[in-house]
Enzyme design. Sequence first.
Site, PDB file in Angstrom:
ATOM      1  N   ASP A 192      -8.021  34.067  68.186  1.00  0.00           N
ATOM      2  CA  ASP A 192      -9.277  33.914  67.453  1.00  0.00           C
ATOM      3  C   ASP A 192      -9.136  34.582  66.094  1.00  0.00           C
ATOM      4  OD1 ASP A 192     -10.677  32.491  69.418  1.00  0.00           O
ATOM      5  OD2 ASP A 192     -11.307  34.322  70.431  1.00  0.00           O
ATOM      6  N   ASP A 210     -12.587  26.200  69.115  1.00  0.00           N
ATOM      7  CA  ASP A 210     -13.929  26.508  69.614  1.00  0.00           C
ATOM      8  C   ASP A 210     -14.998  25.782  68.808  1.00  0.00           C
ATOM      9  OD1 ASP A 210     -12.707  28.327  71.377  1.00  0.00           O
ATOM     10  OD2 ASP A 210     -13.002  30.012  69.997  1.00  0.00           O
TER      11      ASP A 210
END
Length: 174
Positions: free
Chosen positions: A127, A145
């Site tokens: 991330d 995402d």
Amino acid sequence: MPNNSIFKQTGLRWLWLAALVFVSDIAIKLVVMNSMEYGWANRIEVTSFFNLLYVHNHGAAFSFLGDQSGWQRWLFAGIAIIVCGVLALWMRKLPNTAKWNNIAYSLIIGGALGNVFDRIIHGFVVDYLDFFVGNYHWPAFNLADTAICIGAGMIILDSFIKDKSSSAKSINKQ
């Protein structure tokens, strides 16, 4: 030899978008991993509400089950692969002109496979996007995402639009 008309005439024609999301996601994650130091302390402040950073997520959304021993890696990968298969089957039944649903499904497939790739290769998801207001930080996330959320949002929005038009049609028939 596979029947090319299946890819030309059905929603499978839109799998190019899933491939684009997948390749873009993996490329960005490789850049992040190779050019940034790991951790929140090494974030790059971009704006007053957005940072770039490099962190690992061993769980699912919001690090759900991230503190487990590793079994969740395979559970989440398996779920994602099953969901991608179901969505691909739905795309095969849709005409290629059903753009809204095919785009939504492709975004979800591309994002899901991007995160599956991370889980299988690295054992975690990379991330790098950090949005915040004051001291409240949204959980860090990535392009995969984002694609999954946009695709899911499109499906939800479509269901409201269809429900509304179905209600209007049944009211007009009365």
